[in-house]
Design a protein around this motif. Sequence first.
Motif, PDB file in Angstrom:
ATOM      1  N   ALA A 182       0.824  -1.208   0.000  1.00  0.00           N
ATOM      2  CA  ALA A 182       0.000   0.000   0.000  1.00  0.00           C
ATOM      3  C   ALA A 182       0.858   1.258   0.000  1.00  0.00           C
ATOM      4  O   ALA A 182       0.466   2.284  -0.553  1.00  0.00           O
ATOM      5  CB  ALA A 182      -0.936   0.006   1.209  1.00  0.00           C
ATOM      6  N   VAL A 183       2.038   1.183   0.587  1.00  0.00           N
ATOM      7  CA  VAL A 183       2.918   2.351   0.684  1.00  0.00           C
ATOM      8  C   VAL A 183       3.945   2.397  -0.445  1.00  0.00           C
ATOM      9  O   VAL A 183       4.183   3.449  -1.046  1.00  0.00           O
ATOM     10  CB  VAL A 183       3.627   2.363   2.052  1.00  0.00           C
ATOM     11  CG1 VAL A 183       4.715   3.445   2.090  1.00  0.00           C
ATOM     12  CG2 VAL A 183       2.621   2.602   3.169  1.00  0.00           C
ATOM     13  N   PHE A 184       4.556   1.254  -0.763  1.00  0.00           N
ATOM     14  CA  PHE A 184       5.723   1.265  -1.650  1.00  0.00           C
ATOM     15  C   PHE A 184       5.433   0.874  -3.101  1.00  0.00           C
ATOM     16  O   PHE A 184       6.355   0.875  -3.928  1.00  0.00           O
ATOM     17  CB  PHE A 184       6.809   0.338  -1.098  1.00  0.00           C
ATOM     18  CG  PHE A 184       7.517   0.887   0.111  1.00  0.00           C
ATOM     19  CD1 PHE A 184       8.450   1.904  -0.030  1.00  0.00           C
ATOM     20  CD2 PHE A 184       7.249   0.400   1.372  1.00  0.00           C
ATOM     21  CE1 PHE A 184       9.109   2.414   1.078  1.00  0.00           C
ATOM     22  CE2 PHE A 184       7.903   0.903   2.487  1.00  0.00           C
ATOM     23  CZ  PHE A 184       8.840   1.920   2.341  1.00  0.00           C
ATOM     24  N   ALA A 185       4.212   0.542  -3.445  1.00  0.00           N
ATOM     25  CA  ALA A 185       3.904   0.147  -4.823  1.00  0.00           C
ATOM     26  C   ALA A 185       4.235   1.266  -5.808  1.00  0.00           C
ATOM     27  O   ALA A 185       4.170   2.449  -5.478  1.00  0.00           O
ATOM     28  CB  ALA A 185       2.428  -0.216  -4.941  1.00  0.00           C
ATOM     29  N   GLU A 186       4.599   0.856  -7.026  1.00  0.00           N
ATOM     30  CA  GLU A 186       4.833   1.796  -8.109  1.00  0.00           C
ATOM     31  C   GLU A 186       3.854   1.514  -9.238  1.00  0.00           C
ATOM     32  O   GLU A 186       3.538   0.354  -9.520  1.00  0.00           O
ATOM     33  CB  GLU A 186       6.269   1.686  -8.614  1.00  0.00           C
ATOM     34  CG  GLU A 186       7.306   2.075  -7.576  1.00  0.00           C
ATOM     35  CD  GLU A 186       8.722   2.035  -8.123  1.00  0.00           C
ATOM     36  OE1 GLU A 186       8.886   2.107  -9.363  1.00  0.00           O
ATOM     37  OE2 GLU A 186       9.662   1.910  -7.325  1.00  0.00           O
ATOM     38  N   GLU A 187       3.398   2.564  -9.871  1.00  0.00           N
ATOM     39  CA  GLU A 187       2.425   2.418 -10.940  1.00  0.00           C
ATOM     40  C   GLU A 187       2.976   1.523 -12.054  1.00  0.00           C
ATOM     41  O   GLU A 187       4.125   1.665 -12.471  1.00  0.00           O
ATOM     42  CB  GLU A 187       2.069   3.790 -11.516  1.00  0.00           C
ATOM     43  CG  GLU A 187       0.967   3.763 -12.548  1.00  0.00           C
ATOM     44  CD  GLU A 187       0.563   5.148 -13.000  1.00  0.00           C
ATOM     45  OE1 GLU A 187      -0.325   5.250 -13.861  1.00  0.00           O
ATOM     46  OE2 GLU A 187       1.137   6.134 -12.484  1.00  0.00           O
ATOM     47  N   GLY A 188       2.147   0.573 -12.500  1.00  0.00           N
ATOM     48  CA  GLY A 188       2.524  -0.288 -13.610  1.00  0.00           C
ATOM     49  C   GLY A 188       3.263  -1.547 -13.227  1.00  0.00           C
ATOM     50  O   GLY A 188       3.560  -2.374 -14.099  1.00  0.00           O
ATOM     51  N   GLY A 189       3.573  -1.725 -11.948  1.00  0.00           N
ATOM     52  CA  GLY A 189       4.365  -2.881 -11.544  1.00  0.00           C
ATOM     53  C   GLY A 189       3.803  -3.606 -10.349  1.00  0.00           C
ATOM     54  O   GLY A 189       2.889  -3.137  -9.673  1.00  0.00           O
ATOM     55  N   ALA A 190       4.361  -4.782 -10.112  1.00  0.00           N
ATOM     56  CA  ALA A 190       4.111  -5.521  -8.879  1.00  0.00           C
ATOM     57  C   ALA A 190       5.257  -5.235  -7.916  1.00  0.00           C
ATOM     58  O   ALA A 190       6.297  -4.692  -8.309  1.00  0.00           O
ATOM     59  CB  ALA A 190       4.010  -7.012  -9.161  1.00  0.00           C
ATOM     60  N   LEU A 191       5.064  -5.579  -6.652  1.00  0.00           N
ATOM     61  CA  LEU A 191       6.104  -5.381  -5.645  1.00  0.00           C
ATOM     62  C   LEU A 191       6.541  -6.746  -5.133  1.00  0.00           C
ATOM     63  O   LEU A 191       5.749  -7.453  -4.506  1.00  0.00           O
ATOM     64  CB  LEU A 191       5.591  -4.517  -4.492  1.00  0.00           C
ATOM     65  CG  LEU A 191       6.653  -3.951  -3.550  1.00  0.00           C
ATOM     66  CD1 LEU A 191       7.484  -2.879  -4.276  1.00  0.00           C
ATOM     67  CD2 LEU A 191       6.022  -3.349  -2.300  1.00  0.00           C
ATOM     68  N   LEU A 192       7.763  -7.118  -5.434  1.00  0.00           N
ATOM     69  CA  LEU A 192       8.325  -8.371  -4.920  1.00  0.00           C
ATOM     70  C   LEU A 192       8.927  -8.075  -3.548  1.00  0.00           C
ATOM     71  O   LEU A 192       9.883  -7.318  -3.435  1.00  0.00           O
ATOM     72  CB  LEU A 192       9.389  -8.918  -5.866  1.00  0.00           C
ATOM     73  CG  LEU A 192      10.088 -10.206  -5.425  1.00  0.00           C
ATOM     74  CD1 LEU A 192       9.091 -11.361  -5.309  1.00  0.00           C
ATOM     75  CD2 LEU A 192      11.214 -10.567  -6.391  1.00  0.00           C
ATOM     76  N   ASN A 202      10.418  -3.128  -7.163  1.00  0.00           N
ATOM     77  CA  ASN A 202       9.357  -3.056  -8.147  1.00  0.00           C
ATOM     78  C   ASN A 202       9.645  -4.028  -9.292  1.00  0.00           C
ATOM     79  O   ASN A 202      10.780  -4.152  -9.748  1.00  0.00           O
ATOM     80  CB  ASN A 202       9.243  -1.637  -8.691  1.00  0.00           C
ATOM     81  CG  ASN A 202       8.095  -1.491  -9.669  1.00  0.00           C
ATOM     82  OD1 ASN A 202       6.946  -1.724  -9.315  1.00  0.00           O
ATOM     83  ND2 ASN A 202       8.401  -1.106 -10.896  1.00  0.00           N
ATOM     84  N   VAL A 203       8.613  -4.734  -9.724  1.00  0.00           N
ATOM     85  CA  VAL A 203       8.722  -5.669 -10.840  1.00  0.00           C
ATOM     86  C   VAL A 203       7.803  -5.172 -11.956  1.00  0.00           C
ATOM     87  O   VAL A 203       6.581  -5.308 -11.856  1.00  0.00           O
ATOM     88  CB  VAL A 203       8.315  -7.100 -10.415  1.00  0.00           C
ATOM     89  CG1 VAL A 203       8.348  -8.038 -11.615  1.00  0.00           C
ATOM     90  CG2 VAL A 203       9.214  -7.615  -9.303  1.00  0.00           C
ATOM     91  N   PRO A 204       8.367  -4.573 -13.013  1.00  0.00           N
ATOM     92  CA  PRO A 204       7.512  -4.136 -14.120  1.00  0.00           C
ATOM     93  C   PRO A 204       6.761  -5.330 -14.712  1.00  0.00           C
ATOM     94  O   PRO A 204       7.319  -6.419 -14.862  1.00  0.00           O
ATOM     95  CB  PRO A 204       8.510  -3.550 -15.127  1.00  0.00           C
ATOM     96  CG  PRO A 204       9.709  -3.189 -14.311  1.00  0.00           C
ATOM     97  CD  PRO A 204       9.780  -4.230 -13.233  1.00  0.00           C
ATOM     98  N   LEU A 205       5.496  -5.121 -15.026  1.00  0.00           N
ATOM     99  CA  LEU A 205       4.666  -6.198 -15.560  1.00  0.00           C
ATOM    100  C   LEU A 205       4.467  -5.992 -17.057  1.00  0.00           C
ATOM    101  O   LEU A 205       3.845  -5.022 -17.484  1.00  0.00           O
ATOM    102  CB  LEU A 205       3.315  -6.231 -14.854  1.00  0.00           C
ATOM    103  CG  LEU A 205       3.345  -6.579 -13.367  1.00  0.00           C
ATOM    104  CD1 LEU A 205       1.951  -6.479 -12.764  1.00  0.00           C
ATOM    105  CD2 LEU A 205       3.917  -7.970 -13.147  1.00  0.00           C
ATOM    106  N   ALA A 206       5.036  -6.900 -17.842  1.00  0.00           N
ATOM    107  CA  ALA A 206       4.883  -6.851 -19.300  1.00  0.00           C
ATOM    108  C   ALA A 206       3.667  -7.690 -19.678  1.00  0.00           C
ATOM    109  O   ALA A 206       3.780  -8.769 -20.251  1.00  0.00           O
ATOM    110  CB  ALA A 206       6.150  -7.368 -19.973  1.00  0.00           C
TER     111      ALA A 206
END
Length: 384
Positions: A182-192, A202-206
Amino acid sequence: MLEPTDLTTRATEGLRTSFGTQATVVGRAPGRVNLIGEHTDYNAGLVLPVALPHATYAAAAPRTDGVIRIASAQEPQAFTGHVDDLGPQIEGWAAYVAGVLWTMRESGLEVGGLDMFLESSVPLGAGLSSSASVECATAMAALGVNGRALDEQLQHSVVAAGIRAESEVADAPTGGMDQTVAVFAEEGGALLIDFDSGEHRNVPLALGERTILVTDTRVKHQLTDGGYAARRRECEQAAADLGLRSLRQADLEQVETLTDDVVRRRARHIVSEIARVEPTVAALASGDGDEIGRLFAASHASMRDDFEISVPELDLAVATAVDAGADGARMTGGGFGGSIVSIVPTDAVASVTSAIDKAFAAAGHNPPGHLVATPAAGASWSPA
């Protein structure tokens, strides 16, 4: 779903209607859906959540008398108290709001009197972390009232405050995944997130022509009803029986030496689930739909059979989604109800949702809800 501007307006208008107060700031924090890594956070494991575009908005304004007044569009009764009287004795829904203000003060963050009104688009009881969304939005609003610019240290403080409020005030033994994303997420990605090392990235999601689809079975779950806490105790028992600090250190060969059948199956889920997280990251990055399907199927079967946290509605939704064209589907969240997450070719979303709706109607279940999980950014505050 209401747009963020609509929710912001409703939160600020709610504050004015409830208390006659003009908002100075609005805090925001998203819900989340976990792609894989269920019940692994409190076992020092790996998780892979994404933040939802659905979020809680907390409109707030400072007071000079130390009084705390909090109302919510989702709750019939407002909370009133004094900042000096906050503590772990707070009950009901206010535990997730006033409880956060108390834990923030306990950690040394400045929290004075304030008026606050919350509005949310995160479905309640759906396993999509509505509680952490409320906690983190509250913390953001409190920081905003005091003009605190966000930095990484403050972000970690918000996560810790939410975890402590949920565990010590609301009496829900959270593992920390929900507040962290909820705090550290980045737009467009998942958080590992690695709960052994404490690191996250951050894990960019293709996803390309794929969509993350969430289906809410409308079977409500409560983290305080005992099932979640029981699973946590069983995992702790497994680690203790193996002489390990946590199940993150265990392998399947060790797990099979456990003599208690229930404890063994609980541990088997955790160890196998942790092992599925990084392959899922790779499959999502490469667009390998077959591998996504295999990993999601194994995860759901493990939660259904070894961890025993699924329900018939979840099983039906998962099977129907896959039959209707999803690459993969699995239950997500704490279990005992809530939602499933599916990775679906974008042009098949309508047919998948329609198939689930029809299957639920045929089985006599209440109609489910569906939402598209476009990965969103983490919590923030802004001037009203």
